[in-house]
Design an enzyme around this catalytic site. Structure first.
Site: not given
Length: 347
Positions: A15, A18, A48, A65, A136-137, A224
């Site tokens: 993270c 970001k 969030d 995320d 998913g992808h 979070d």
């Protein structure tokens, strides 16, 4: 696969990659919120997850995320990324149910057995949460990244949304800080085995029990603590309610070698950006050192929940957290009246 260092396929880890909060703020302030009958407008501007109100009264928490690697083991990376994504639903008071995986993969540089291990780690961690990865992808990408888009169910009467914060609420943190500096040490090859085990334990621990404890104690709000650091996410929590807060630096739990790693210069760029972001609205006591300020802004991946609970119920919450075995049960501050988003940090 044993010779692959996943962290070498990312310019930054987890993270900490970001987009800087200041940059994101500049972009989003030019874009008004989009209204829709299903979308609950009663959440904060930096929430969030979105809250979707379904016809018939049911509510869902909806989030996405994904991260770059902070460890080199593929299956562990998948588990960390999944725990990190699931945490957004827990922070809203929700229970994850279904997820879709998203992955950028450097196919020409890494074998498919690594991708399989990443997917396995994410699937198994989601299964631990009672959440099914239903598809998913993937795309080919020079930089490895993986995560989940998660839908969870939430009681519409007990959403832990930022605007529900109240003056006097105590702020309780459920995991220690230091993931960002530990991840920087991994990338530099400077983290001992015991500390690597500590990093994996912190980042793969789900926030489910922390969420359950928050709901049992009738907590008002939560967030979070991830890429914007403790102070950045606290600021966003406060902005949602138009309130301020006081934080006790000495009360904030830290991972065992966090101070030593910061003293050695192992601080990710994202953590320094976080400190720059909160500095104009944060008043640090002179006794709070620069290293402590960086740790309070350290970019976490799969960090703990910061829970706001009334003073009359803080003892109950900490007891619930202790019985659940969360990694921390620390009262780190309180909510006060003041300019929206302002923070005072005392030693």
């Amino acid at each position: 696969m044993a010779d692959i260092r996943l962290t070498s396929f990312a310019t930054g880890g987890g993270c900490a990659r970001k987009l800087a909060a200041e940059d994101l703020t500049q972009v989003l302030k030019r874009l008004g919120p989009q209204s829709h009958a299903w979308v609950d407008p009663g959440v904060g501007p930096f929430e969030d997850a979105a809250i979707v109100r379904m016809p018939g009264g049911r509510a869902l928490a909806y989030t996405v995320d994904f991260i770059t690697p902070i460890v080199d083991d593929p299956e562990t990376f998948g588990a960390i990324a999944a725990a990190n994504a699931l945490s957004d639903v827990y922070a809203m008071g929700g229970e994850p149910q279904v997820a879709l995986a998203v992955c950028g993969f450097p196919r020409e540089r890494i074998g498919l057995e690594v991708l399989e291990a990443i997917f396995r780690g994410g699937r198994d961690k989601a299964a631990e949460a009672g959440c099914a990865v239903a598809g998913g992808h993937t795309i080919q990408d020079a930089e490895l990244k993986y995560g989940l888009c998660v839908i969870g169910e939430v009681d519409p009467g007990h959403v832990l949304a930022h605007p529900r914060l109240c003056v006097g609420d105590r702020l309780v943190l459920t995991k220690p800080l230091g993931v960002g500096v530990y991840a920087q040490a991994v990338k530099r090859g400077a983290l001992a085995r015991a500390e690597l085990d500590e990093l994996v334990r912190v980042t793969t621990t789900l926030n489910k029990t922390a969420k359950d404890a928050a709901l049992a104690a009738r907590a008002h709000a939560a967030t979070d603590v991830t890429g914007f650091g403790l102070l950045g996410h606290l600021r966003h929590l406060l902005l949602g309610a138009g309130l301020a807060a006081r934080v006790s630096a000495a009360s904030v739990p830290l991972m065992s070698q966090a101070r030593a790693l910061v003293a050695g210069g192992l601080v990710p760029g994202g953590s320094r950006c976080n400190l720059d972001y909160v500095a104009p609205q944060t008043r640090f006591a002179p006794a709070v050192s620069e290293d402590d300020r960086l740790l309070l802004a350290d970019a976490q991946t799969s960090g703990g929940l910061l829970i706001a609970v009334s003073p009359s119920r803080v003892e109950q919450l900490c007891g619930e957290l202790a019985r659940a075995g969360t990694l921390a049960q620390a009262v780190v501050g309180e909510v006060v009246s003041g300019p929206a988003g302002a923070i005072e940090v005392r030693p």
